[in-house]
Write a protein that holds these residues in place. Structure first.
Motif, PDB file in Angstrom:
ATOM      1  N   LYS A  68       0.841  -1.208   0.000  1.00 42.81           N
ATOM      2  CA  LYS A  68       0.000   0.000   0.000  1.00 42.81           C
ATOM      3  C   LYS A  68       0.870   1.249   0.000  1.00 42.81           C
ATOM      4  CE  LYS A  68      -4.094  -1.987   2.110  1.00 42.81           C
ATOM      5  NZ  LYS A  68      -4.945  -2.099   3.292  1.00 42.81           N
ATOM      6  N   GLU A  69       1.949   1.229   0.782  1.00 40.52           N
ATOM      7  CA  GLU A  69       2.872   2.363   0.798  1.00 40.52           C
ATOM      8  C   GLU A  69       3.514   2.556  -0.569  1.00 40.52           C
ATOM      9  OE1 GLU A  69       5.770   1.840   3.886  1.00 40.52           O
ATOM     10  OE2 GLU A  69       4.333   2.321   5.466  1.00 40.52           O
ATOM     11  N   LEU A  70       3.879   1.452  -1.226  1.00 47.27           N
ATOM     12  CA  LEU A  70       4.475   1.549  -2.557  1.00 47.27           C
ATOM     13  C   LEU A  70       3.523   2.246  -3.524  1.00 47.27           C
ATOM     14  CD1 LEU A  70       6.768   0.940  -4.562  1.00 47.27           C
ATOM     15  CD2 LEU A  70       5.667  -1.273  -4.984  1.00 47.27           C
ATOM     16  N   GLN A  71       2.249   1.914  -3.453  1.00 50.73           N
ATOM     17  CA  GLN A  71       1.259   2.580  -4.320  1.00 50.73           C
ATOM     18  C   GLN A  71       1.257   4.093  -4.086  1.00 50.73           C
ATOM     19  OE1 GLN A  71      -2.422   0.572  -3.454  1.00 50.73           O
ATOM     20  NE2 GLN A  71      -1.806  -1.310  -4.492  1.00 50.73           N
ATOM     21  N   GLU A  72       1.393   4.500  -2.833  1.00 45.74           N
ATOM     22  CA  GLU A  72       1.467   5.933  -2.516  1.00 45.74           C
ATOM     23  C   GLU A  72       2.737   6.543  -3.089  1.00 45.74           C
ATOM     24  OE1 GLU A  72       0.941   6.500   1.716  1.00 45.74           O
ATOM     25  OE2 GLU A  72      -0.776   5.131   1.731  1.00 45.74           O
ATOM     26  N   PHE A  73       3.847   5.832  -2.997  1.00 43.76           N
ATOM     27  CA  PHE A  73       5.110   6.332  -3.558  1.00 43.76           C
ATOM     28  C   PHE A  73       5.002   6.478  -5.074  1.00 43.76           C
ATOM     29  CE2 PHE A  73       7.242   4.014   0.178  1.00 43.76           C
ATOM     30  CZ  PHE A  73       7.195   5.144   0.986  1.00 43.76           C
ATOM     31  N   VAL A  74       4.361   5.514  -5.724  1.00 46.80           N
ATOM     32  CA  VAL A  74       4.176   5.576  -7.174  1.00 46.80           C
ATOM     33  C   VAL A  74       3.338   6.798  -7.526  1.00 46.80           C
ATOM     34  CG1 VAL A  74       3.109   4.439  -9.171  1.00 46.80           C
ATOM     35  CG2 VAL A  74       4.533   3.107  -7.587  1.00 46.80           C
ATOM     36  N   ARG A  75       2.233   7.015  -6.812  1.00 45.81           N
ATOM     37  CA  ARG A  75       1.390   8.194  -7.066  1.00 45.81           C
ATOM     38  C   ARG A  75       2.178   9.492  -6.881  1.00 45.81           C
ATOM     39  NH1 ARG A  75      -2.659   4.942  -4.940  1.00 45.81           N
ATOM     40  NH2 ARG A  75      -2.383   5.624  -2.798  1.00 45.81           N
ATOM     41  N   ALA A  76       3.028   9.542  -5.855  1.00 39.83           N
ATOM     42  CA  ALA A  76       3.819  10.744  -5.570  1.00 39.83           C
ATOM     43  C   ALA A  76       5.037  10.861  -6.484  1.00 39.83           C
ATOM     44  CB  ALA A  76       4.264  10.743  -4.108  1.00 39.83           C
ATOM     45  N   LYS A  93       7.908   9.366  -6.014  1.00 39.58           N
ATOM     46  CA  LYS A  93       9.141   9.435  -5.225  1.00 39.58           C
ATOM     47  C   LYS A  93       9.175   8.292  -4.220  1.00 39.58           C
ATOM     48  CE  LYS A  93      11.792  12.697  -2.461  1.00 39.58           C
ATOM     49  NZ  LYS A  93      13.048  12.908  -2.967  1.00 39.58           N
ATOM     50  N   LEU A  94      10.282   7.563  -4.236  1.00 37.83           N
ATOM     51  CA  LEU A  94      10.517   6.458  -3.305  1.00 37.83           C
ATOM     52  C   LEU A  94      11.643   6.888  -2.364  1.00 37.83           C
ATOM     53  CD1 LEU A  94       9.795   3.379  -2.827  1.00 37.83           C
ATOM     54  CD2 LEU A  94      11.774   2.861  -4.246  1.00 37.83           C
ATOM     55  N   PRO A  95      11.547   6.589  -1.060  1.00 32.65           N
ATOM     56  CA  PRO A  95      12.664   6.925  -0.163  1.00 32.65           C
ATOM     57  C   PRO A  95      13.965   6.288  -0.647  1.00 32.65           C
ATOM     58  CG  PRO A  95      10.752   6.243   1.106  1.00 32.65           C
ATOM     59  CD  PRO A  95      10.441   5.961  -0.350  1.00 32.65           C
ATOM     60  N   PRO A 140       7.723   2.048 -11.488  1.00 32.94           N
ATOM     61  CA  PRO A 140       8.668   2.912 -12.197  1.00 32.94           C
ATOM     62  C   PRO A 140      10.015   3.031 -11.482  1.00 32.94           C
ATOM     63  CG  PRO A 140       6.865   4.207 -11.232  1.00 32.94           C
ATOM     64  CD  PRO A 140       6.551   2.764 -11.008  1.00 32.94           C
ATOM     65  N   PHE A 141      10.124   2.523 -10.269  1.00 35.57           N
ATOM     66  CA  PHE A 141      11.359   2.641  -9.498  1.00 35.57           C
ATOM     67  C   PHE A 141      12.342   1.495  -9.742  1.00 35.57           C
ATOM     68  CE2 PHE A 141       7.904   4.361  -6.733  1.00 35.57           C
ATOM     69  CZ  PHE A 141       8.176   5.707  -6.969  1.00 35.57           C
ATOM     70  N   TRP A 142      11.901   0.450 -10.423  1.00 32.16           N
ATOM     71  CA  TRP A 142      12.691  -0.771 -10.525  1.00 32.16           C
ATOM     72  C   TRP A 142      14.090  -0.540 -11.096  1.00 32.16           C
ATOM     73  CZ3 TRP A 142      13.586  -4.837  -8.190  1.00 32.16           C
ATOM     74  CH2 TRP A 142      14.206  -5.932  -8.765  1.00 32.16           C
ATOM     75  N   LYS A 143      14.213   0.298 -12.107  1.00 26.63           N
ATOM     76  CA  LYS A 143      15.515   0.507 -12.750  1.00 26.63           C
ATOM     77  C   LYS A 143      16.550   1.066 -11.771  1.00 26.63           C
ATOM     78  CE  LYS A 143      17.817   2.554 -16.680  1.00 26.63           C
ATOM     79  NZ  LYS A 143      17.755   3.452 -17.808  1.00 26.63           N
TER      80      LYS A 143
END
Length: 182
Positions: free
Chosen positions: A9-17, A19-21, A65-68
């Motif tokens: 669920k947090e990852l979904q929020e990061f994707v929407r924003a 930005k990942l920590p 989108p953060f995988w790379k």
């Protein structure tokens, strides 16, 4: 699964924003198990739960989108009684990233090596004398990423498999303190 659910669920929020920590640390504690305690999940069920949770996390990350630009280090909290065949200070380590290809490296590696690697990735200096002497895992990376997403495997072990109510393992487990991680 509960910890994975919260993190997904947090990852979904990061994707929407968008930005990942830069760094997150997560504990999947079921590898400590409840031994043979009567009526508790079997060690196999606990391990299968951890494996499935990790698989779901990696699958979601690999489709994000953060995988790379992401790497996941998976290691035990300490070697405990599961010492490695090479050295008792070494613990199993998995490194999961688009920039490595599932190779096996036979070298001494421990937590300080992982910390040194994370510090290098994040552009940090060494934080203590321990990681100062850690050997970063530089040899594991490939030059180009493989962005193929992962698919979590369904467990072949029932996650609700329980220990028997009676027996030698149930009696022996009464002597163990298993309510919290050691």
């Amino acid at each position: 699964q509960a910890r994975a659910d919260v993190w997904l669920k947090e990852l979904q929020e990061f994707v929407r924003a968008g930005k990942l920590p830069a760094l997150e640390i997560m504990t999947l504690p079921n590898d400590h198990t409840s031994g043979g305690q009567a009526g508790k999940p079997t060690p196999r069920a606990y391990m299968a739960d951890n494996d499935l949770a990790l698989g779901r996390i990696i699958e979601a990350l690999s489709k994000s989108p953060f995988w790379k630009n992401t790497v996941v280090f998976v290691l035990e909290d300490d070697a405990q009684a599961g010492t490695d065949h090479v050295d008792s200070h070494r613990s199993p380590l998995l490194v999961i990233s688009a920039y490595n290809r599932g190779k096996v490296f036979h070298r001494f590696a421990n937590t300080t090596d992982v910390v040194a690697t994370i510090e290098d990735i994040l552009g940090l200096g060494r934080m203590s004398q321990f990681d100062h002497y850690g050997r970063a895992l530089r040899e594991i990376w490939e030059a180009t990423p493989d962005l193929t997403p992962y698919t979590a495997l369904v467990s072949s072990v029932p996650l609700d498999e329980k220990n028997p109510r009676r027996g030698a393992m149930a009696e022996a487990s009464k002597q163990l303190v298993l309510e919290r991680p050691d």
